[in-house]
Write an enzyme that holds these catalytic residues in place. Structure first.
Site, short mmCIF file in Angstrom:
data_model
loop_
_atom_site.label_atom_id
_atom_site.label_comp_id
_atom_site.label_asym_id
_atom_site.label_seq_id
_atom_site.Cartn_x
_atom_site.Cartn_y
_atom_site.Cartn_z
CG ASP A 89 -7.18 -5.34 4.60
OD1 ASP A 89 -6.67 -5.33 5.80
OD2 ASP A 89 -7.75 -4.39 4.45
CD GLU A 92 -3.09 -1.14 2.50
OE1 GLU A 92 -2.81 -0.82 3.70
OE2 GLU A 92 -3.91 -1.46 1.95
CD GLU A 96 -9.49 -1.04 8.22
OE1 GLU A 96 -8.35 -1.61 8.93
OE2 GLU A 96 -9.85 -0.51 6.46
C1 GCV Z 1 -2.30 0.55 8.51
C2 GCV Z 1 -6.26 -2.15 5.94
C3 GCV Z 1 -6.40 -0.88 6.74
C4 GCV Z 1 -5.48 0.52 6.84
C5 GCV Z 1 -4.47 -0.31 7.33
C6 GCV Z 1 -3.62 -1.62 6.33
C7 GCV Z 1 -2.46 -2.56 7.28
O1 GCV Z 1 -5.53 -2.09 4.64
O2 GCV Z 1 -7.34 -0.26 5.47
O3 GCV Z 1 -5.85 1.34 7.07
O4 GCV Z 1 -3.06 0.19 7.10
O5 GCV Z 1 -4.80 -2.48 6.17
O6 GCV Z 1 -2.94 -3.54 7.79
O7 GCV Z 1 -1.33 -2.46 7.01
#
Ligand code: GCV
Length: 654
Positions: free
Chosen positions: A351, A272, A379
């Site tokens: 995720d 990411e 989340e």
């Molecule tokens: C810290 C998901 C979350 C992100 C997070 C990512 C990860 O995509 O939405 O906020 O980033 O996981 O685990 O690195």
């Protein structure tokens, strides 16, 4: 708020120490930070409840003895027995003594009756860790705590480490009481301010480590792979470059100068948008091993995350499957990671959705140390506005065995979770989300534990002396709350359908035409992702038998994962006997009804729960119900409109 001051006492209210605090106790152990903690806990409890604690000296017929029998800091176990009116905890390491004390607290009066044959307790996993996705500086999009739903950070405020770390100390205490022994204090997305924690701001990390140490919690730090460039002005971060390796060695030496028992680094690389070894044509083993080499002389560990996938995917491309990514990237590297490098793998391949299969990477790298990563912060499971106790979900994942349910082989060396705690007076925003934090710790100690029994412990500790109506009410609200949440959100394992960005609330097509690789492929005929080997992405073939075979066919695939693995017509009949479309309608109506019922149960507990706590939960139930109805109506309307199949029970769908 409660007797502990400005914040909730959670699972350690003073009354939980009644049984221990009313006794004659003896601590037999040489002084040290953890032994001092044990003694201090007992002294406080005795002061409150009229008991007496003696250190080393002669105690008259002690009812409780805590004795350190060795000097093995690595041994976190303890033994408990009761004979001739004395309950004895022995441990060969000071952490074990502390865990033994909290075990006696959990047992309450039961620890002091009858005889008890010697029983030994030892954590199944050496690493039981929480990652905080906390930013030091408030991030313009993600705020202070990325995916945080409990206020600000416990560690950071106004752009620096908090000056008053009493709350951090109290946090360490809560963590020790459920067995957690490590914390990473900053976000895995390491922005520039946070990068400096590694070097010129390490003193702030050291202060936090000092606050956590008395409770046996070791401090870890998330670092950016690009640190040698960002902080050291080197032209490269190539893990095989001598200067880069030297930079990490020196930076790490300085870290240990400040924090002698520093736990190590957490790294999100090539994920990411975070930098990583791919930029230099190097493997993730090269990257992890460079950091492992820097940490090795001091006994530190690098937790290297396996969350590596293409987040710039073309939604038109149906062969690329994000679920495959971690396995595809990391299985070829098995055996190449250093002994102090731990591959940290999310429990599911996507995720942290409400329902995912267990990641096939877990079990596919027998020669790599592995930690499973869970998400305690909610989340995708209601963001601590919805009640969603995740114990059963985690337990299912932890009981899964890659080669079938009969195997007793190890699943992992460690368990890590993204914390749900913040500076909210209730710690977790939704007071009932405290149960998730507690359950995580206890399952990390014993992944085979019955989650409902763990919930029972949490209820008893948090509400000492609770009458049966409260205990039953809390179970009624929490036990099935994960299943309820699943019912009114994305169906049958298909996942997502959330609003993009913040991930709260429904948006069925929110990610359907996005680059994130999270699709459901609903059309007029059917829904789901074909991940079979025969006709799909081949993901099902990443599992060993029997799972590869079980998941390969819609006939054998468990209902709850059907749409994760297969694209099926709406008329496909599930093992439950219902069609997929009718299942979607039914579960969405049921889910909302279950929230209404939980809200009713909670309202009926008003006379038994502290008013502020009761009001906070009641207020959250209003939002949960509003949101659950929104989910129900959007999901049902979407599928009615796509499929044209009416609800068999003639209910209103818009
Ligand atoms: C810290 C998901 C979350 C992100 C997070 C990512 C990860 O995509 O939405 O906020 O980033 O996981 O685990 O690195």
């Amino acid at each position: 708020m409660t007797d502990s001051g400005d914040f909730d006492a959670a699972w350690l209210p003073p009354a939980a120490f009644r049984a221990v605090g009313g006794r004659r106790s003896l601590v037999r152990a040489a002084a040290g930070p953890l032994v001092d903690t044990v003694y201090g806990e007992l002294a406080d409890a005795c002061e409150r409840f009229g008991g007496r604690v003696v250190r080393d000296g002669a105690a008259e017929e002690p009812e409780l003895v805590l004795e350190l029998t060795g000097d093995d800091p690595g041994d976190e176990g303890f033994a408990l027995e009761r004979r001739d009116g004395t309950t004895t905890v022995t441990a060969s390491g000071a952490r074990g003594l502390l865990y033994g004390l909290f075990h006696v607290v959990r047992l309450g009066e039961d620890a002091f009756h009858g005889e008890r044959a010697r029983e030994t307790h030892r954590p199944a996993l050496a690493t039981r860790m929480l990652d905080h996705w906390d930013n030091v500086a408030v991030h313009p999009v993600m705020g202070q705590v990325e995916r945080g739903y409990a206020g600000g950070s416990l560690f950071w405020a106004d752009g620096r480490a908090r000056g008053d770390l009493d709350r951090v100390r109290a946090y360490g205490r809560l963590l020790a009481a459920c067995g957690i022994n490590a914390v990473a204090v900053n976000n895995v997305n390491v922005h520039e301010t946070e990068a400096h924690l590694l070097t010129d701001r390490i003193g702030e990390v050291a202060a936090i480590a000092d606050a956590l140490r008395p409770y046996g919690v070791r401090t870890h730090l998330s670092v950016t792979f690009a640190a040698p460039m960002v902080l050291g002005s080197l032209p490269t971060a190539d893990p095989l470059d001598g200067a880069v390796r030297g930079w990490w060695a020196e930076a790490t030496r300085r870290v240990y100068e400040e924090i002698g028992d520093f736990g190590g680094y957490v790294v999100k690389a090539d994920s990411e948008g975070q930098p990583g070894p791919f930029a230099y044509g190097r493997s993730h083993a090269d990257g992890a091993n460079m950091l492992a080499a820097a940490l090795e002389p001091y006994g530190g560990t690098v937790h290297w995350r396996a969350f590596v996938y293409d987040h710039h995917q073309d939604w038109r491309d149906r062969r690329t499957d994000r679920a495959r990514a971690a396995y595809d990237h990391f299985t070829p590297l098995d055996g190449e990671f250093a002994a102090n490098a731990v591959l940290q793998v999310k429990h599911g391949p996507m995720d942290f959705q409400v329902r995912e299969p267990v990641s096939p990477l877990i079990g596919a790298v027998p020669d790599t140390r592995l930690a499973v990563e869970l998400q305690v912060t909610q989340e995708y499971t209601g963001q601590q506005r919805h009640v969603c106790w995740l114990g059963p979900m985690w337990s299912e994942a932890l009981r899964f065995r890659p080669d079938g349910e009969v195997s007793t082989g190890r699943l992992a060396d460690g368990l890590v979770a993204v914390s749900n705690a913040g500076d909210d007076p209730f710690w977790t925003g939704h007071p009932l989300a405290q149960a998730n934090l507690y359950t995580f710790g206890r399952l990390a100690w014993d992944p085979a534990a019955d989650p409902r029994a763990v919930l029972g412990e949490w209820i008893a500790l948090t509400h000492p002396g609770a009458e049966e109506r409260l205990v039953a009410g809390l179970h009624a609200v929490l036990d099935g709350s994960w299943s309820t949440y699943e019912k009114y959100t994305a169906p049958l394992g298909v996942g997502f359908m959330v609003q993009p960005g913040h991930h709260y609330g429904p948006s069925v097509d929110g990610y359907e035409y996005s680059p994130w690789g999270t699709y459901h492929f609903a059309d007029r005929d059917g829904v789901g992702v074909d991940r079979s080997t025969a006709t799909g992405t081949g993901y099902a073939g990443q599992y060993a038998k029997p799972w590869s075979e079980v998941y390969e066919s819609p006939e054998t695939c468990p209902d709850e994962l059907l749409l994760f693995f297969h694209h099926v017509p709406y008329g496909h009949v599930l093992h439950s006997g219902r069609t997929v479309i009718q299942h979607i309608y039914d579960t969405h109506f049921e889910g909302v009804e279950e929230v209404e019922e939980a809200r009713r149960v909670w309202a009926g507990l008003a006379d038994l729960v502290e008013p502020a706590r009761h009001a906070r939960v009641a207020e959250r139930f209003e939002e949960q119900l509003r949101s659950a109805r929104e989910w129900r109506d959007q999901v049902n309307s979407y599928f009615l409109r796509k499929s044209g199949v009416p609800d068999g029970r003639g209910r209103t769908i818009y």
